[in-house]
Design a protein around this motif. Structure first.
Motif, PDB file in Angstrom:
ATOM      1  N   GLN A  13      41.128 -33.943 -13.727  1.00  0.00           N
ATOM      2  CA  GLN A  13      40.205 -32.841 -13.590  1.00  0.00           C
ATOM      3  C   GLN A  13      41.050 -31.647 -13.682  1.00  0.00           C
ATOM      4  OE1 GLN A  13      36.837 -33.144 -13.804  1.00  0.00           O
ATOM      5  NE2 GLN A  13      36.867 -30.765 -13.944  1.00  0.00           N
ATOM      6  N   GLU A  14      42.273 -31.631 -12.797  1.00  0.00           N
ATOM      7  CA  GLU A  14      43.078 -30.358 -12.713  1.00  0.00           C
ATOM      8  C   GLU A  14      43.561 -30.128 -14.141  1.00  0.00           C
ATOM      9  OE1 GLU A  14      45.789 -31.345  -9.647  1.00  0.00           O
ATOM     10  OE2 GLU A  14      44.503 -30.986  -8.143  1.00  0.00           O
ATOM     11  N   LYS A  15      44.057 -31.242 -14.798  1.00  0.00           N
ATOM     12  CA  LYS A  15      44.720 -31.023 -16.031  1.00  0.00           C
ATOM     13  C   LYS A  15      43.563 -30.430 -17.028  1.00  0.00           C
ATOM     14  CE  LYS A  15      46.761 -33.460 -19.944  1.00  0.00           C
ATOM     15  NZ  LYS A  15      47.362 -34.592 -20.254  1.00  0.00           N
ATOM     16  N   GLN A  28      42.885 -26.830 -16.207  1.00  0.00           N
ATOM     17  CA  GLN A  28      44.041 -25.929 -16.581  1.00  0.00           C
ATOM     18  C   GLN A  28      43.886 -25.544 -18.162  1.00  0.00           C
ATOM     19  OE1 GLN A  28      46.166 -24.985 -14.652  1.00  0.00           O
ATOM     20  NE2 GLN A  28      47.764 -23.733 -16.252  1.00  0.00           N
ATOM     21  N   GLU A  29      43.393 -26.820 -18.795  1.00  0.00           N
ATOM     22  CA  GLU A  29      43.277 -26.464 -20.300  1.00  0.00           C
ATOM     23  C   GLU A  29      42.093 -25.622 -20.878  1.00  0.00           C
ATOM     24  OE1 GLU A  29      42.928 -30.350 -21.665  1.00  0.00           O
ATOM     25  OE2 GLU A  29      44.802 -30.733 -21.847  1.00  0.00           O
ATOM     26  N   LYS A  30      41.064 -25.483 -19.824  1.00  0.00           N
ATOM     27  CA  LYS A  30      40.075 -24.534 -19.958  1.00  0.00           C
ATOM     28  C   LYS A  30      40.346 -23.143 -19.652  1.00  0.00           C
ATOM     29  CE  LYS A  30      36.496 -28.308 -19.944  1.00  0.00           C
ATOM     30  NZ  LYS A  30      35.512 -28.837 -19.266  1.00  0.00           N
ATOM     31  N   LYS A  31      41.211 -22.969 -18.882  1.00  0.00           N
ATOM     32  CA  LYS A  31      41.532 -21.685 -18.253  1.00  0.00           C
ATOM     33  C   LYS A  31      41.654 -20.608 -19.273  1.00  0.00           C
ATOM     34  CE  LYS A  31      44.234 -21.743 -14.898  1.00  0.00           C
ATOM     35  NZ  LYS A  31      45.383 -21.920 -14.045  1.00  0.00           N
ATOM     36  N   LYS A  32      40.942 -19.497 -19.183  1.00  0.00           N
ATOM     37  CA  LYS A  32      40.554 -18.157 -19.912  1.00  0.00           C
ATOM     38  C   LYS A  32      42.229 -17.634 -20.240  1.00  0.00           C
ATOM     39  CE  LYS A  32      35.667 -17.368 -18.779  1.00  0.00           C
ATOM     40  NZ  LYS A  32      34.735 -16.632 -18.354  1.00  0.00           N
ATOM     41  N   PRO A  33      41.921 -16.988 -21.315  1.00  0.00           N
ATOM     42  CA  PRO A  33      43.375 -15.940 -21.455  1.00  0.00           C
ATOM     43  C   PRO A  33      43.417 -14.793 -20.533  1.00  0.00           C
ATOM     44  CG  PRO A  33      42.044 -16.376 -23.652  1.00  0.00           C
ATOM     45  CD  PRO A  33      41.167 -16.912 -22.431  1.00  0.00           C
ATOM     46  N   GLU A  43      42.683 -15.239 -17.375  1.00  0.00           N
ATOM     47  CA  GLU A  43      43.318 -15.793 -16.283  1.00  0.00           C
ATOM     48  C   GLU A  43      44.556 -15.952 -16.589  1.00  0.00           C
ATOM     49  OE1 GLU A  43      40.772 -18.860 -15.575  1.00  0.00           O
ATOM     50  OE2 GLU A  43      39.182 -17.875 -14.862  1.00  0.00           O
ATOM     51  N   GLU A  44      44.995 -16.398 -17.672  1.00  0.00           N
ATOM     52  CA  GLU A  44      46.619 -16.739 -17.999  1.00  0.00           C
ATOM     53  C   GLU A  44      47.232 -15.387 -17.771  1.00  0.00           C
ATOM     54  OE1 GLU A  44      47.013 -18.387 -21.856  1.00  0.00           O
ATOM     55  OE2 GLU A  44      46.218 -20.174 -21.257  1.00  0.00           O
ATOM     56  N   LYS A  45      46.717 -14.544 -18.380  1.00  0.00           N
ATOM     57  CA  LYS A  45      47.158 -12.938 -18.260  1.00  0.00           C
ATOM     58  C   LYS A  45      47.670 -12.441 -16.641  1.00  0.00           C
ATOM     59  CE  LYS A  45      46.999  -8.087 -19.754  1.00  0.00           C
ATOM     60  NZ  LYS A  45      46.342  -7.066 -20.521  1.00  0.00           N
ATOM     61  N   LYS A  46      46.261 -12.838 -15.894  1.00  0.00           N
ATOM     62  CA  LYS A  46      46.418 -12.571 -14.420  1.00  0.00           C
ATOM     63  C   LYS A  46      47.536 -13.500 -13.991  1.00  0.00           C
ATOM     64  CE  LYS A  46      43.274 -12.117 -10.545  1.00  0.00           C
ATOM     65  NZ  LYS A  46      41.972 -12.582  -9.910  1.00  0.00           N
ATOM     66  N   ASP A  47      47.512 -14.547 -14.240  1.00  0.00           N
ATOM     67  CA  ASP A  47      48.703 -15.792 -13.784  1.00  0.00           C
ATOM     68  C   ASP A  47      50.033 -15.168 -14.111  1.00  0.00           C
ATOM     69  OD1 ASP A  47      46.853 -16.951 -12.844  1.00  0.00           O
ATOM     70  OD2 ASP A  47      46.571 -18.808 -14.290  1.00  0.00           O
ATOM     71  N   ASN A  48      50.316 -14.557 -15.208  1.00  0.00           N
ATOM     72  CA  ASN A  48      51.472 -14.046 -15.714  1.00  0.00           C
ATOM     73  C   ASN A  48      51.811 -12.886 -14.820  1.00  0.00           C
ATOM     74  OD1 ASN A  48      51.886 -16.050 -17.583  1.00  0.00           O
ATOM     75  ND2 ASN A  48      50.843 -14.927 -19.377  1.00  0.00           N
ATOM     76  N   LYS A  49      50.873 -11.899 -14.711  1.00  0.00           N
ATOM     77  CA  LYS A  49      50.884 -10.762 -13.881  1.00  0.00           C
ATOM     78  C   LYS A  49      51.427 -11.090 -12.494  1.00  0.00           C
ATOM     79  CE  LYS A  49      48.478  -6.560 -12.678  1.00  0.00           C
ATOM     80  NZ  LYS A  49      47.184  -5.783 -12.829  1.00  0.00           N
ATOM     81  N   ASN A  50      50.763 -12.057 -12.018  1.00  0.00           N
ATOM     82  CA  ASN A  50      51.112 -12.523 -10.610  1.00  0.00           C
ATOM     83  C   ASN A  50      52.459 -13.057 -10.640  1.00  0.00           C
ATOM     84  OD1 ASN A  50      48.475 -11.874  -9.697  1.00  0.00           O
ATOM     85  ND2 ASN A  50      47.747 -13.798  -9.783  1.00  0.00           N
ATOM     86  N   LYS A  51      52.690 -13.756 -11.880  1.00  0.00           N
ATOM     87  CA  LYS A  51      54.175 -14.213 -12.015  1.00  0.00           C
ATOM     88  C   LYS A  51      55.209 -13.153 -11.836  1.00  0.00           C
ATOM     89  CE  LYS A  51      56.839 -17.221 -14.867  1.00  0.00           C
ATOM     90  NZ  LYS A  51      56.969 -18.383 -16.020  1.00  0.00           N
ATOM     91  N   ASP A  52      54.799 -12.086 -12.618  1.00  0.00           N
ATOM     92  CA  ASP A  52      55.701 -10.871 -12.828  1.00  0.00           C
ATOM     93  C   ASP A  52      55.904 -10.396 -11.599  1.00  0.00           C
ATOM     94  OD1 ASP A  52      55.950 -11.550 -15.536  1.00  0.00           O
ATOM     95  OD2 ASP A  52      54.462  -9.961 -16.159  1.00  0.00           O
TER      96      ASP A  52
END
Length: 286
Positions: free
Chosen positions: A210-212, A215-220, A222-231
């Motif tokens: 389910q987590e996988k 993760q595959e269904k995550k919106k762009p 959210e990915e940007k936000k994740d990258n932002k958080n990563k940065d």
């Protein structure tokens, strides 16, 4: 002798001499047959004397009983000896009781035999045969009682042993039953633990799947936000401290960096276009 009408009559009993002779002859013949061990003939002649000739003599009756005894006719011997135990003659009474004791001993009726020998001795204490028989049967009876007691003890011990074996067997069956129950409970527990582990493994697998999927269904975005958080996470602690000293937030610092980066990119692109413009040959390089 009796009185009839005032006259005294005397009656004489006459015995036939021929009958007396016949009785004596039969007695002699019966005695000879007895000594010759022809007990069947002796019985016939003695019985004829008693039943047919009307001889009611204890000596003849005793000889008849002896003949039955020697012929091993136990029933007739016993029935013939028995009336003689009431005789007034001590020797005959003692002998009759003695013979009845012998018959009882042969039938293993020891208590009864001992009593007959005791009566024989009471009637004639000088009867040594009765005394010896009395002592013999008494000893035999004591041994029998001792054997009976030993057998009784053995039977009791055997019963106790059988009871103990039965109890041990019952306890063994109970122990075996308990062991089987414990093994069954253990098997059931192991099976339950196995099922629980399988269920747990399945739940973990489903969770990971389910987590996988999530993760595959995550919106762009959210990915940007994740990258932002990563940065954001990539900013070194020392820089973060400097920004705090300058009273500047990390977000604002990032915006400045992004703007500088953008300007740098434009600058590079402009220089690249100038470098690709054709060179005027008429003009010096400088």
């Amino acid at each position: 002798m009796k009185l009839v009408g005032g006259i005294l009559l005397v009656t004489f009993l006459f015995i036939d001499p021929g009958k007396i002779g016949r009785i004596n002859t039969l007695k002699s013949e019966a005695k000879e047959a007895f000594h010759a061990k022809d007990f069947k003939t002796a019985i016939t002649k003695y019985k004829y004397l008693v039943d047919s000739m009307g001889v009611n003599e204890e000596e003849v009756t005793m000889n008849l009983a002896h003949a039955y005894f020697q012929a091993q006719d136990t029933v007739n011997a016993l029935n013939t000896y028995l009336p003689l135990t009431q005789s007034n003659d001590a020797k005959i009474k003692s002998l009759a009781n003695q013979q009845l004791g012998v018959l009882s001993n042969r039938q293993s009726k020891l208590e009864e035999a001992l009593n007959y020998f005791k009566q024989a001795l009471k009637a004639a204490p000088e009867n040594e045969d009765a005394r010896l028989n009395y002592e013999m049967v008494k000893k035999k009876l004591e041994e029998q009682k001792k054997q009976d007691q030993q057998k009784q003890n053995q039977d009791k011990n055997k019963d106790n042993k059988d009871q103990k074996d039965k109890q041990d067997k019952k306890e063994d069956q109970k122990d075996k039953k308990d062991q089987n129950k414990d093994q069954k409970d253990k098997d059931q527990k192991d099976q339950k633990d196995k099922k629980d582990q399988e269920k747990k493994d399945q739940e973990e697998k489903e969770k990971k799947d389910q987590e996988k999927k999530d993760q595959e269904k995550k919106k762009p975005g959210e990915e940007k936000k994740d990258n932002k958080n990563k940065d954001k996470k990539e900013i070194p602690p020392s820089v973060s401290d400097k920004l705090k000293e300058m009273q500047m937030s990390e977000e604002k610092a990032k915006m400045i960096l992004e703007a500088m980066k953008h300007q740098e990119i434009q600058y590079l692109q402009q220089n690249k276009r100038k470098a690709t413009k054709p060179k005027d040959r008429g003009k010096p390089d400088w």
